[in-house]
Design a protein around this motif. Structure first.
Motif, PDB file in Angstrom:
ATOM      1  N   SER A  39     -21.510  31.673  17.532  1.00  0.00           N
ATOM      2  CA  SER A  39     -21.810  33.041  17.924  1.00  0.00           C
ATOM      3  C   SER A  39     -23.264  33.132  18.349  1.00  0.00           C
ATOM      4  N   LEU A 166     -38.530  41.720  21.018  1.00  0.00           N
ATOM      5  CA  LEU A 166     -38.881  41.399  19.631  1.00  0.00           C
ATOM      6  C   LEU A 166     -39.759  42.479  19.040  1.00  0.00           C
TER       7      LEU A 166
ATOM      8  N   ASP B  22     -31.084  21.572  27.173  1.00  0.00           N
ATOM      9  CA  ASP B  22     -31.336  22.830  26.485  1.00  0.00           C
ATOM     10  C   ASP B  22     -30.041  23.464  26.023  1.00  0.00           C
ATOM     11  N   VAL B  23     -30.047  24.163  24.933  1.00  0.00           N
ATOM     12  CA  VAL B  23     -28.880  24.941  24.537  1.00  0.00           C
ATOM     13  C   VAL B  23     -29.410  26.277  24.042  1.00  0.00           C
ATOM     14  N   SER B  24     -28.690  27.325  24.310  1.00  0.00           N
ATOM     15  CA  SER B  24     -29.140  28.635  23.866  1.00  0.00           C
ATOM     16  C   SER B  24     -29.061  28.679  22.350  1.00  0.00           C
ATOM     17  N   ALA B  25     -29.732  29.660  21.732  1.00  0.00           N
ATOM     18  CA  ALA B  25     -29.785  29.719  20.278  1.00  0.00           C
ATOM     19  C   ALA B  25     -28.428  30.146  19.743  1.00  0.00           C
ATOM     20  N   LEU B  26     -27.603  29.192  19.341  1.00  0.00           N
ATOM     21  CA  LEU B  26     -26.272  29.500  18.842  1.00  0.00           C
ATOM     22  C   LEU B  26     -26.286  29.604  17.338  1.00  0.00           C
ATOM     23  N   SER B  27     -25.324  30.348  16.787  1.00  0.00           N
ATOM     24  CA  SER B  27     -25.166  30.433  15.341  1.00  0.00           C
ATOM     25  C   SER B  27     -23.844  29.816  14.965  1.00  0.00           C
ATOM     26  N   VAL B  28     -23.847  29.093  13.877  1.00  0.00           N
ATOM     27  CA  VAL B  28     -22.607  28.481  13.418  1.00  0.00           C
ATOM     28  C   VAL B  28     -22.517  28.738  11.915  1.00  0.00           C
ATOM     29  N   VAL B  36     -23.710  19.111  14.885  1.00  0.00           N
ATOM     30  CA  VAL B  36     -23.829  19.431  16.293  1.00  0.00           C
ATOM     31  C   VAL B  36     -24.413  18.197  16.963  1.00  0.00           C
ATOM     32  N   GLU B  38     -26.177  16.363  20.424  1.00  0.00           N
ATOM     33  CA  GLU B  38     -26.892  16.640  21.669  1.00  0.00           C
ATOM     34  C   GLU B  38     -27.304  15.305  22.270  1.00  0.00           C
ATOM     35  N   PHE B 116     -29.389  28.022  15.337  1.00  0.00           N
ATOM     36  CA  PHE B 116     -30.218  26.867  15.658  1.00  0.00           C
ATOM     37  C   PHE B 116     -30.503  26.803  17.158  1.00  0.00           C
ATOM     38  N   THR B 153     -40.712  29.670  24.546  1.00  0.00           N
ATOM     39  CA  THR B 153     -39.360  30.215  24.429  1.00  0.00           C
ATOM     40  C   THR B 153     -38.732  29.810  23.103  1.00  0.00           C
ATOM     41  N   GLN B 156     -40.079  31.913  20.395  1.00  0.00           N
ATOM     42  CA  GLN B 156     -39.487  33.247  20.446  1.00  0.00           C
ATOM     43  C   GLN B 156     -38.096  33.264  19.836  1.00  0.00           C
ATOM     44  N   LEU B 159     -38.516  33.247  16.149  1.00  0.00           N
ATOM     45  CA  LEU B 159     -38.922  34.560  15.652  1.00  0.00           C
ATOM     46  C   LEU B 159     -37.744  35.526  15.657  1.00  0.00           C
ATOM     47  N   LYS B 160     -36.916  35.436  16.698  1.00  0.00           N
ATOM     48  CA  LYS B 160     -35.766  36.336  16.765  1.00  0.00           C
ATOM     49  C   LYS B 160     -34.808  36.060  15.617  1.00  0.00           C
ATOM     50  N   ALA B 164     -33.821  38.536  12.520  1.00  0.00           N
ATOM     51  CA  ALA B 164     -32.448  38.883  12.133  1.00  0.00           C
ATOM     52  C   ALA B 164     -32.262  38.694  10.637  1.00  0.00           C
TER      53      ALA B 164
END
Lengths: 216, 212
Positions: A39, A166, B22-28, B36, B38, B116, B153, B156, B159-160, B164
């Motif tokens: 997700s 942010l 690169d991979v976007s910040a995914l949650s598992v 995972v 790579e 991650f 990036t 960031q 931090l995001k 959360a």
């Protein structure tokens, strides 16, 4: 002659790039039963582009057909964005209309031998990473160093937007924290008041009771 | 001649532009072990990234001790280990090219969600420059610039993810303050009511003249 060789090298390299671009994805192990979900918390109006495929790394892959998986992508409010069954590869793209947690779930279909480790390669791109730079280069007719710098400029703009996002999130969280802080103070004082009120009520009631019983 | 140079320039640029994994910040969700993979293209590439445990139930027990993070190289060696942490940044130089395994281990039975981000970055060095004389040194600078922006990036995204996590903690604290305070008031009222009832019983006709 040299020109031909050079262009051939370019074509071979483009082919290699396409191959290796698919390995810029992450690989996930799928369990035999149950689903594996990934997700991401995405905010509104962001392009999401994803590509998934089953990696067949069995030695006897030419004897047995590749196992198939099913995919389901849902939005934070439960809307179904992409649903495919019995497939070995696919892709989906959408622009987010709600801000929240977007979920992509994979599960193995029933028709495969137990004991196989099924690996799915997922290339998930959000926002600036999903931008189609080739079409931008063609449209604006830029190439070379200018093209690379345009990509960097896009990355910097994305960083700026993320920073503003942010900052806003932090401001919202600070409001919640300060509200909690104020509530803790108020409720503690009120609990003291409730305590005193309850004891006053008790004393008054017992006095009235003993008066009635003519004991006082 | 002109077209040959152009072809080599395009080749050089294609080589350069393909250097970021690169991979976007995914949650598992980690129940026990989640891995995972790579792919790292070149030996010596810098693999950087971060992970944060985003939601955790801390209602009745003390804070979760954290999860373990283990990175294995394609040869099977452990490249990096982090134990008992709730979120960290990591960076290492890949000793060999190939498929790297990033594993999260959850020592407890409560499932945790981990967000991650992994980035593989390559900067062409003098060896690559020497191999292809049409590769402009400015492309090296551009690659360095791109890597610097990627690190911003990545920061960031870290931090995001931490934001959360803090938001989860804050909202749980907010809910608990209200719930526990209302429960406290009700308990207080019930306790004083029970006291009154008991004293009434002590003074009731059947008991009073014999005991009090």
């Amino acid at each position: 002659m040299a020109t031909k060789l050079a262009w051939r090298a370019v074509i071979v390299f483009i082919w290699w790039c396409i191959i290796t671009t698919t390995t810029q994805a992450i690989w996930l192990d799928l369990p035999d039963s149950g689903t594996k979900c990934v997700s991401e918390d995405i905010h509104n109006n962001v392009v999401v582009l994803a590509d998934y495929s089953v990696i067949n790394n069995q030695e006897d892959s030419h004897l047995h057909p590749a196992a198939t998986i099913s995919v389901k992508v849902t939005s934070p409010y439960g809307n179904n964005l992409h649903h495919k069954e019995n497939t070995t590869h696919g892709q989906f793209a959408f622009t987010t209309t709600e801000s929240g947690n977007y979920l992509a779930c994979f599960w193995v279909d029933g028709n495969h031998r137990p004991g196989d480790r099924l690996t799915v390669s997922l290339d998930w791109r959000v926002g600036i990473a999903a931008k189609d730079w080739e079409s931008v280069a063609k449209k604006e007719k830029i190439e070379g160093v200018e093209f690379e710098l345009t990509k960097l400029e896009g990355a910097v703009e994305a960083i700026h937007e993320n920073l503003i996002y942010l900052k806003n999130r932090e401001a919202e969280m600070r409001q919640v924290s300060e509200k909690t802080n104020a509530r803790v103070a108020w409720f503690s004082i009120m609990s003291l008041g409730v305590c005193i009120g309850a004891s006053a009520l008790q004393v008054w009631y017992l006095k009235r009771f003993f008066h009635k019983k003519k004991l006082i | 001649m002109e077209t040959t140079m152009k072809a080599y320039a395009i080749l050089g640029l294609l080589v350069l532009s393909n250097f970021a994994g690169d991979v976007s910040a995914l949650s598992v969700t980690v129940n026990d072990v989640e891995c995972v993979y790579e792919y790292v293209l070149y030996e010596g590439d810098t693999v950087s990234g971060n992970f944060v445990v985003v939601d955790h139930d801390i209602f009745w027990s003390s804070d979760h001790p954290g999860i373990d993070f283990i990175v294995s190289s394609p040869g099977g060696n452990v490249v990096q280990t982090m134990k008992g942490t709730s979120g960290e940044k990591f960076e290492f130089k890949a000793p060999q090219s190939g498929m790297y395994k990033f594993c999260f281990h959850n020592p407890y039975s409560t499932p945790e969600t981990v967000s991650f981000y992994i980035h593989v970055g390559h900067i062409p060095n003098e060896h690559d420059l020497a191999k292809d004389e049409h590769l402009d040194p400015v492309n090296v600078k551009i690659a360095e610039l791109r890597e610097a922006l990627e690190s911003v990036t990545a920061e960031q995204k870290y931090l995001k993810a931490r934001d959360a996590r803090h938001r989860h903690t804050n909202e749980s604290t907010h809910k608990r303050v209200i719930f526990y305070t209302i429960a406290e008031y009700i308990l207080l009222a019930v306790a004083s009511g029970l006291q009154v009832v008991y004293i009434r019983r002590l003074f009731s006709k059947s008991v009073a003249y014999n005991r009090v």
